[in-house]
Structure formats: structure tokens, C-alpha cells
Design a protein around this motif. Structure first.
Motif, PDB file in Angstrom:
ATOM      1  N   UNK A  26     -11.065 -20.975  -8.255  1.00 20.09           N
ATOM      2  CA  UNK A  26     -10.980 -20.539  -9.632  1.00 20.09           C
ATOM      3  C   UNK A  26     -10.816 -21.796 -10.692  1.00 20.09           C
ATOM      4  N   UNK A  27     -11.758 -21.619 -11.846  1.00 27.80           N
ATOM      5  CA  UNK A  27     -11.595 -22.770 -12.719  1.00 27.80           C
ATOM      6  C   UNK A  27     -11.075 -22.114 -13.986  1.00 27.80           C
ATOM      7  N   UNK A  28     -10.307 -22.589 -14.714  1.00 24.88           N
ATOM      8  CA  UNK A  28      -9.586 -21.771 -16.128  1.00 24.88           C
ATOM      9  C   UNK A  28      -9.489 -23.152 -16.943  1.00 24.88           C
ATOM     10  N   UNK A  29     -10.061 -22.865 -18.306  1.00 25.81           N
ATOM     11  CA  UNK A  29     -10.092 -23.587 -19.371  1.00 25.81           C
ATOM     12  C   UNK A  29      -9.362 -22.879 -20.594  1.00 25.81           C
ATOM     13  N   UNK A  30      -7.899 -23.724 -20.756  1.00 24.18           N
ATOM     14  CA  UNK A  30      -7.065 -22.861 -21.736  1.00 24.18           C
ATOM     15  C   UNK A  30      -7.314 -23.410 -23.034  1.00 24.18           C
ATOM     16  N   UNK A  31      -7.263 -22.746 -24.111  1.00 25.71           N
ATOM     17  CA  UNK A  31      -7.307 -23.106 -25.541  1.00 25.71           C
ATOM     18  C   UNK A  31      -5.784 -22.746 -25.981  1.00 25.71           C
ATOM     19  N   UNK A  41      -4.936  -5.857 -29.439  1.00 22.70           N
ATOM     20  CA  UNK A  41      -4.656  -6.758 -28.299  1.00 22.70           C
ATOM     21  C   UNK A  41      -5.522  -7.670 -28.079  1.00 22.70           C
ATOM     22  N   UNK A  42      -5.608  -8.632 -27.208  1.00 23.29           N
ATOM     23  CA  UNK A  42      -6.580  -9.768 -27.012  1.00 23.29           C
ATOM     24  C   UNK A  42      -7.993  -9.302 -27.331  1.00 23.29           C
ATOM     25  N   UNK A  43      -8.449  -8.224 -26.598  1.00 28.90           N
ATOM     26  CA  UNK A  43      -9.902  -7.955 -26.525  1.00 28.90           C
ATOM     27  C   UNK A  43     -10.162  -7.657 -27.880  1.00 28.90           C
ATOM     28  N   UNK A  44      -9.442  -7.062 -28.942  1.00 29.55           N
ATOM     29  CA  UNK A  44      -9.569  -7.075 -30.325  1.00 29.55           C
ATOM     30  C   UNK A  44      -9.809  -8.078 -31.229  1.00 29.55           C
ATOM     31  N   UNK A  45      -8.614  -9.169 -30.887  1.00 31.98           N
ATOM     32  CA  UNK A  45      -8.547 -10.473 -31.430  1.00 31.98           C
ATOM     33  C   UNK A  45      -9.896 -11.058 -30.996  1.00 31.98           C
ATOM     34  N   UNK A  46     -10.461 -11.110 -29.606  1.00 37.58           N
ATOM     35  CA  UNK A  46     -11.608 -11.817 -29.257  1.00 37.58           C
ATOM     36  C   UNK A  46     -12.852 -11.466 -30.258  1.00 37.58           C
ATOM     37  N   UNK A  57     -10.781 -17.259 -28.087  1.00 41.35           N
ATOM     38  CA  UNK A  57      -9.424 -17.976 -28.711  1.00 41.35           C
ATOM     39  C   UNK A  57      -8.377 -18.534 -27.764  1.00 41.35           C
ATOM     40  N   UNK A  58      -8.395 -17.818 -26.527  1.00 45.35           N
ATOM     41  CA  UNK A  58      -7.323 -18.031 -25.672  1.00 45.35           C
ATOM     42  C   UNK A  58      -7.679 -18.711 -24.500  1.00 45.35           C
ATOM     43  N   UNK A  59      -8.711 -18.156 -23.591  1.00 47.43           N
ATOM     44  CA  UNK A  59      -9.110 -18.873 -22.255  1.00 47.43           C
ATOM     45  C   UNK A  59     -10.448 -18.542 -21.988  1.00 47.43           C
ATOM     46  N   UNK A 115     -13.722 -14.424 -20.499  1.00 48.75           N
ATOM     47  CA  UNK A 115     -13.115 -15.221 -21.768  1.00 48.75           C
ATOM     48  C   UNK A 115     -12.245 -14.027 -22.607  1.00 48.75           C
ATOM     49  N   UNK A 116     -11.094 -14.404 -22.765  1.00 43.51           N
ATOM     50  CA  UNK A 116     -10.242 -13.750 -23.524  1.00 43.51           C
ATOM     51  C   UNK A 116     -10.029 -12.078 -22.780  1.00 43.51           C
TER      52      UNK A 116
END
Length: 298
Positions: free
Chosen positions: A192-197, A66-71, A133-135, A270-271
Motif C-alpha cells: 500500500x502507498x498512502x499520501x495524506x493531506x 460525507x467525504x464523497x460530497x466534499x470530494x 482534500x483528504x487522501x 482519492x477521498x
């Protein structure tokens, strides 16, 4: 055809049927790989270590998780002199970055899509010497993530994020921030502050028409208040592929880098991983890692 490939899988996460998923992965991908190595991780940090220590020995690294493994994989590969190509086999709860790469969410279908996937160097975010990678997010999103029960996450998946987010909306507290960006300083309050990649968050498509995965820019969303205004914006976005022209209480900015301080100090997500806190410097390494991107289904 790839000469050497390493498939890393998380034996402790997500699905209870890892043997079946592995069988599907090997059957679907082995015809494209001469030498295929399987590596099982047992604890947090194993994926990052394997990618850092062994990544350069392979032409392709396949991340099954999942996203944690990708991170973890991204943090292991980002500092290599020569990164292998990266393919994600999504088996997690949300699989947000895999969604941004148009990768099918079933292993068998993802292996089929692999045949026509193309390698594209994509941007990777950097915050306090860690990669994402994502946010990047803080405030409301962090409290929603912290409120997600692990047992609930395993049993009902992405719906647990929805439940936690609704609960957090009811108790959202604002914080003060100081943002240095494009040679100027902005001070205000937000929830909230969100930065998306990437372009997905909790399976929700946050795609903005200015969003690209290789343009050297982050999409920054500053959310001033929670409650009905935020719910209205998210509802309108969920019904449309484009962001509404008027986003009440949300400011949209594109930036390659920024510095951020908050009061009080805020935890950073993060992610989906929470282990950093403000203040922070946020930047983007353009076209940093080569990912396989699948064709968009029509």
C-alpha cells in the motif's frame, strides 16, 4: 455575517432523516446568513457542477454530506478565480476531512461551532488533474474500499470498512513501484502507498506530529507488508496521539510532489472515490481553498 450562502445536500446518501437534518441546519445557520439558498443533488457529479457553475456567486458554500460530497465540491471549486468560504456539515459515514477540521459530527452541534469557526486557506492535493482534500491511496486501501458492500455501509456505517479492511489484510498482494521524488528514483515493492493531506482515514486518527493542513507537504506512507506487522503499527497508533518511533515495515516521507509508476497498473483511491489509475503525478496546491475550521475541543 455572510451575505449569500448556498447549502448543497445529497438527498440520496447516508441518513434517512434528511428533512430533520435540513431543518436543524437552516435553524442553526440562517441567523448568520442574509440570503440562504438550498440546492439538492440527485446524482453523482451534481455537487461538483453546482460548485463550478455557481460557486463564485456566493460568499459561503455549505456542504452537507460525507467525504464523497466534499470530494466533489473541492473539484468544483478548485479552479475558480475566487472561491467562496467552505463549511462542512458532516452527515456521511466517516466524515474524515470534517474530523480534521474539528467539526462536530452532529449537525446541530456543528451549527453551534460555526459561530466561532475561523476561515483558513488549506492545501488541496492534485492527481492527474483531479483534486482531493483528504487522501490518495493505492494497493491494500483500494481493495478494502472496493470490498465494502453498499448495503452494509448504509446499515452499519464505518464498521463495514473495518470488516473489509481485515478481509483485505488476509489477501494482500504486493506490487512493484517506481517513485520519483526530490530528484531521485526509488524502486521497490509495497502492499500500500498512502499520501495524506488530512489526518483521519476511516475515522482512524493518523495524525503525525509533522502534519499540517497548510504546509505545502503531503505525508507519504509506504507500507511494505501486511499481516501482523501492519496490525501492530495501527494498534499502537490507535492508542497514542503520536506515531511510534519505530514503524516496522512502514516508511514515512514528506513531499510537495512526486511521480509514481506501478507494475501492475493499480487503481487509485482519492477521498474514497476510485476512478483513476497509475501512472500518476501527485502534487499539492498550497493554501488553495478557504475552509471554516472549528476550535479544537479540550
Amino acid at each position: 455575517m455572510y451575505e449569500k450562502a448556498m447549502l448543497i445536500y445529497n438527498g440520496n446518501a447516508g441518513s434517512n432523516d434528511i428533512a430533520t437534518l435540513l431543518s436543524e441546519a437552516v435553524a442553526g445557520l440562517s441567523q448568520h446568513i442574509t440570503e440562504f439558498t438550498l440546492m439538492k443533488t440527485n446524482e453523482r457529479g451534481d455537487t461538483e457542477r453546482l460548485c463550478r457553475e455557481r460557486g463564485e456567486h456566493f460568499d459561503l458554500v455549505i456542504i452537507m454530506g460525507g467525504d464523497g460530497t466534499v470530494h466533489e465540491a473541492v473539484n468544483g471549486l478548485i479552479h475558480l478565480e475566487r472561491s467562496p468560504s467552505i463549511f462542512i456539515l458532516p452527515t456521511g459515514t466517516c466524515n474524515d476531512f470534517a474530523r480534521a477540521l474539528n467539526i462536530p459530527l452532529k449537525v446541530k452541534q456543528a451549527c453551534e461551532a460555526f459561530k466561532e469557526a475561523t476561515v483558513q486557506p488549506l492545501d488541496i492535493g492534485l492527481v492527474n488533474e483531479r483534486a482531493f482534500s483528504n487522501f490518495f491511496g493505492l494497493g491494500l486501501i483500494t481493495r478494502a474500499s472496493e470490498g465494502t458492500n453498499d448495503d452494509l455501509k448504509s446499515s452499519i456505517g464505518k464498521f463495514s470498512y473495518f470488516l473489509s479492511a481485515i478481509q483485505s489484510l488476509q489477501t494482500a498482494e504486493s506490487f512493484s513501484y517506481s517513485l520519483q521524488l526530490d530528484g531521485k528514483t526509488v524502486q521497490d515493492e509495497a502492499v500500500m502507498i498512502l499520501a495524506m493531506n488530512g489526518s483521519f482515514l476511516g475515522t482512524t486518527n493518523l495524525y503525525h506530529e509533522q502534519t499540517k493542513l497548510d504546509d505545502g507537504k503531503l505525508e507519504l506512507y509506504i507500507i511494505r507488508e501486511a499481516g501482523l506487522a501492519l496490525l501492530k503499527n495501527l494498534f499502537n497508533k490507535a492508542r497514542s496521539p503520536e506515531w511510534p518511533g519505530e514503524m516496522e515495515g512502514i516508511e514515512f516521507i514528506q513531499a510537495a510532489s512526486l511521480q509514481l509508476e506501478t507494475s501492475p497498473i493499480e487503481d487509485i483511491d482519492i477521498d474514497g472515490e476510485i476512478y483513476l489509475e497509475t501512472p500518476t503525478r501527485l502534487s499539492l496546491k498550497q493554501k488553495a481553498l478557504p475552509f471554516l475550521v472549528c476550535k479544537e475541543e479540550k
